[in-house]
Design a protein around this motif. Sequence first.
Motif, PDB file in Angstrom:
ATOM      1  N   MET A 276       0.836  -1.183   0.000  1.00 48.33           N
ATOM      2  CA  MET A 276       0.000   0.000   0.000  1.00 48.33           C
ATOM      3  C   MET A 276       0.884   1.251   0.000  1.00 48.33           C
ATOM      4  O   MET A 276       0.525   2.275  -0.525  1.00 48.33           O
ATOM      5  CB  MET A 276      -0.817  -0.117   1.283  1.00 48.33           C
ATOM      6  CG  MET A 276      -1.912   0.823   1.565  1.00 48.33           C
ATOM      7  SD  MET A 276      -3.008   1.306   0.291  1.00 48.33           S
ATOM      8  CE  MET A 276      -3.705   2.712   1.095  1.00 48.33           C
ATOM      9  N   ARG A 277       2.056   1.124   0.615  1.00 51.10           N
ATOM     10  CA  ARG A 277       2.944   2.291   0.697  1.00 51.10           C
ATOM     11  C   ARG A 277       3.341   2.786  -0.681  1.00 51.10           C
ATOM     12  O   ARG A 277       3.712   3.928  -0.844  1.00 51.10           O
ATOM     13  CB  ARG A 277       4.213   1.937   1.468  1.00 51.10           C
ATOM     14  CG  ARG A 277       3.948   1.665   2.926  1.00 51.10           C
ATOM     15  CD  ARG A 277       5.244   1.665   3.709  1.00 51.10           C
ATOM     16  NE  ARG A 277       5.003   1.130   5.024  1.00 51.10           N
ATOM     17  CZ  ARG A 277       5.288  -0.103   5.403  1.00 51.10           C
ATOM     18  NH1 ARG A 277       5.820  -0.946   4.546  1.00 51.10           N
ATOM     19  NH2 ARG A 277       5.039  -0.513   6.619  1.00 51.10           N
TER      20      ARG A 277
ATOM     21  N   GLN B  96       1.115   5.647  -1.421  1.00 51.64           N
ATOM     22  CA  GLN B  96       0.707   6.602  -0.385  1.00 51.64           C
ATOM     23  C   GLN B  96       1.031   8.050  -0.752  1.00 51.64           C
ATOM     24  O   GLN B  96       0.506   8.962  -0.141  1.00 51.64           O
ATOM     25  CB  GLN B  96       1.274   6.230   0.980  1.00 51.64           C
ATOM     26  CG  GLN B  96       2.754   6.417   1.129  1.00 51.64           C
ATOM     27  CD  GLN B  96       3.202   6.096   2.561  1.00 51.64           C
ATOM     28  OE1 GLN B  96       2.484   5.483   3.335  1.00 51.64           O
ATOM     29  NE2 GLN B  96       4.392   6.519   2.896  1.00 51.64           N
TER      30      GLN B  96
ATOM     31  N   PRO C 208      -4.955   8.094  -1.964  1.00 47.66           N
ATOM     32  CA  PRO C 208      -4.787   7.038  -0.962  1.00 47.66           C
ATOM     33  C   PRO C 208      -5.788   7.209   0.183  1.00 47.66           C
ATOM     34  O   PRO C 208      -6.238   8.316   0.463  1.00 47.66           O
ATOM     35  CB  PRO C 208      -3.359   7.252  -0.453  1.00 47.66           C
ATOM     36  CG  PRO C 208      -2.699   8.148  -1.446  1.00 47.66           C
ATOM     37  CD  PRO C 208      -3.768   8.942  -2.097  1.00 47.66           C
TER      38      PRO C 208
ATOM     39  N   THR D 163      -6.695   7.705   3.720  1.00 39.33           N
ATOM     40  CA  THR D 163      -6.029   8.252   4.904  1.00 39.33           C
ATOM     41  C   THR D 163      -7.024   8.384   6.057  1.00 39.33           C
ATOM     42  O   THR D 163      -8.229   8.207   5.872  1.00 39.33           O
ATOM     43  CB  THR D 163      -5.447   9.656   4.615  1.00 39.33           C
ATOM     44  OG1 THR D 163      -6.538  10.579   4.511  1.00 39.33           O
ATOM     45  CG2 THR D 163      -4.633   9.677   3.332  1.00 39.33           C
TER      46      THR D 163
ATOM     47  N   GLN E  37      -8.018   1.162   8.598  1.00 42.75           N
ATOM     48  CA  GLN E  37      -7.335   2.081   7.679  1.00 42.75           C
ATOM     49  C   GLN E  37      -5.829   1.976   7.899  1.00 42.75           C
ATOM     50  O   GLN E  37      -5.048   1.922   6.954  1.00 42.75           O
ATOM     51  CB  GLN E  37      -7.819   3.524   7.921  1.00 42.75           C
ATOM     52  CG  GLN E  37      -7.176   4.557   7.000  1.00 42.75           C
ATOM     53  CD  GLN E  37      -5.876   5.147   7.538  1.00 42.75           C
ATOM     54  OE1 GLN E  37      -5.647   5.212   8.741  1.00 42.75           O
ATOM     55  NE2 GLN E  37      -5.001   5.571   6.641  1.00 42.75           N
ATOM     56  N   HIS E  38      -5.422   1.921   9.168  1.00 40.79           N
ATOM     57  CA  HIS E  38      -3.987   1.849   9.484  1.00 40.79           C
ATOM     58  C   HIS E  38      -3.398   0.543   8.956  1.00 40.79           C
ATOM     59  O   HIS E  38      -2.336   0.534   8.343  1.00 40.79           O
ATOM     60  CB  HIS E  38      -3.780   1.957  11.001  1.00 40.79           C
ATOM     61  CG  HIS E  38      -2.336   1.973  11.360  1.00 40.79           C
ATOM     62  ND1 HIS E  38      -1.544   3.093  11.191  1.00 40.79           N
ATOM     63  CD2 HIS E  38      -1.530   1.003  11.852  1.00 40.79           C
ATOM     64  CE1 HIS E  38      -0.310   2.797  11.563  1.00 40.79           C
ATOM     65  NE2 HIS E  38      -0.272   1.547  11.967  1.00 40.79           N
TER      66      HIS E  38
ATOM     67  N   ARG F   1      -2.979   0.524   5.248  1.00 36.11           N
ATOM     68  CA  ARG F   1      -1.847   1.326   4.801  1.00 36.11           C
ATOM     69  C   ARG F   1      -0.554   0.533   4.906  1.00 36.11           C
ATOM     70  O   ARG F   1       0.360   0.695   4.100  1.00 36.11           O
ATOM     71  CB  ARG F   1      -1.762   2.593   5.657  1.00 36.11           C
ATOM     72  CG  ARG F   1      -0.750   3.578   5.138  1.00 36.11           C
ATOM     73  CD  ARG F   1      -0.876   4.877   5.873  1.00 36.11           C
ATOM     74  NE  ARG F   1      -0.416   4.804   7.224  1.00 36.11           N
ATOM     75  CZ  ARG F   1       0.837   4.961   7.596  1.00 36.11           C
ATOM     76  NH1 ARG F   1       1.763   5.171   6.695  1.00 36.11           N
ATOM     77  NH2 ARG F   1       1.184   4.907   8.858  1.00 36.11           N
ATOM     78  N   GLU F   2      -0.482  -0.332   5.929  1.00 35.25           N
ATOM     79  CA  GLU F   2       0.748  -1.106   6.143  1.00 35.25           C
ATOM     80  C   GLU F   2       0.727  -2.433   5.384  1.00 35.25           C
ATOM     81  O   GLU F   2       1.720  -3.127   5.317  1.00 35.25           O
ATOM     82  CB  GLU F   2       0.910  -1.404   7.647  1.00 35.25           C
ATOM     83  CG  GLU F   2       0.981  -0.160   8.530  1.00 35.25           C
ATOM     84  CD  GLU F   2       2.145   0.757   8.168  1.00 35.25           C
ATOM     85  OE1 GLU F   2       3.216   0.230   7.786  1.00 35.25           O
ATOM     86  OE2 GLU F   2       1.975   1.988   8.230  1.00 35.25           O
TER      87      GLU F   2
ATOM     88  N   TRP G 283      -1.953  10.842   8.102  1.00 36.91           N
ATOM     89  CA  TRP G 283      -1.963   9.400   7.866  1.00 36.91           C
ATOM     90  C   TRP G 283      -2.580   8.715   9.060  1.00 36.91           C
ATOM     91  O   TRP G 283      -2.959   7.604   9.018  1.00 36.91           O
ATOM     92  CB  TRP G 283      -0.546   8.863   7.627  1.00 36.91           C
ATOM     93  CG  TRP G 283      -0.251   8.956   6.165  1.00 36.91           C
ATOM     94  CD1 TRP G 283       0.597   9.809   5.533  1.00 36.91           C
ATOM     95  CD2 TRP G 283      -0.871   8.201   5.129  1.00 36.91           C
ATOM     96  NE1 TRP G 283       0.547   9.613   4.177  1.00 36.91           N
ATOM     97  CE2 TRP G 283      -0.346   8.634   3.896  1.00 36.91           C
ATOM     98  CE3 TRP G 283      -1.837   7.193   5.107  1.00 36.91           C
ATOM     99  CZ2 TRP G 283      -0.728   8.092   2.678  1.00 36.91           C
ATOM    100  CZ3 TRP G 283      -2.215   6.678   3.894  1.00 36.91           C
ATOM    101  CH2 TRP G 283      -1.660   7.121   2.699  1.00 36.91           C
TER     102      TRP G 283
END
Length: 205
Positions: free
Chosen positions: A3-4, A7, A20, A22, A56-57, A60-61, A205
């Motif tokens: 996902m990064r 971002q 992205p 967020t 969501q976090h 993202r990771e 973020w």
Amino acid sequence: VTMRVNQNTMLLGQKVILVPYTTEHVPRYHEWMKSEELQRLTASEPLTLEQEYAMQHSWREDTDKCTFIVLDAEKWQAHGDSAEENCMVGDVNLFLTDLRDPALGEIEVMIAEPSYRRKGFGTEAVLMMMAYGVTTLGLNKFEAKIGQGNEPSICMFKKLHFEQVAMNNIFEEVILRLLMSEPERQWLLQQTSHVEEKQYRNRSW
């Protein structure tokens, strides 16, 4: 690939802008997912707001997901990027879940705002996401799994050259697939030649 990778990327199309996912987008997303219809269409359970922030976090990771929020381009251009939350219409995801085949992406699109459905927003978002998958993530096959009753979505993917390859009666899903041959690749890049990739600077973020 994670996902990064996206971002700091925003993709500008005609009807939609992809940004992205967020923390800024979470409250609106959370409101959407209270809808029983969307829960049914996305086969998901309602989460609390805290769980949605955690999700969501983790997205993202995550190493096997690429997620963009779909914004209404016209609204976004009128308001600048000060209030993205007000321009949100849905999301589009790529899941890179087949370890044996890293060139396969499962694509999923949700136009959550009812007034934006059947107006080409989902179509453009999917085309933009596929082009991103082909050019940035090195994908050459796409798969979509859609609920058997979701006729508009099945029709949309068929218009985008996907072919139905299977029916999963346990999950009540239709499985559609598209292999990116050279002509398909040329077609896809032509369909998305208007798309601009820009640097996305987000505060939260």
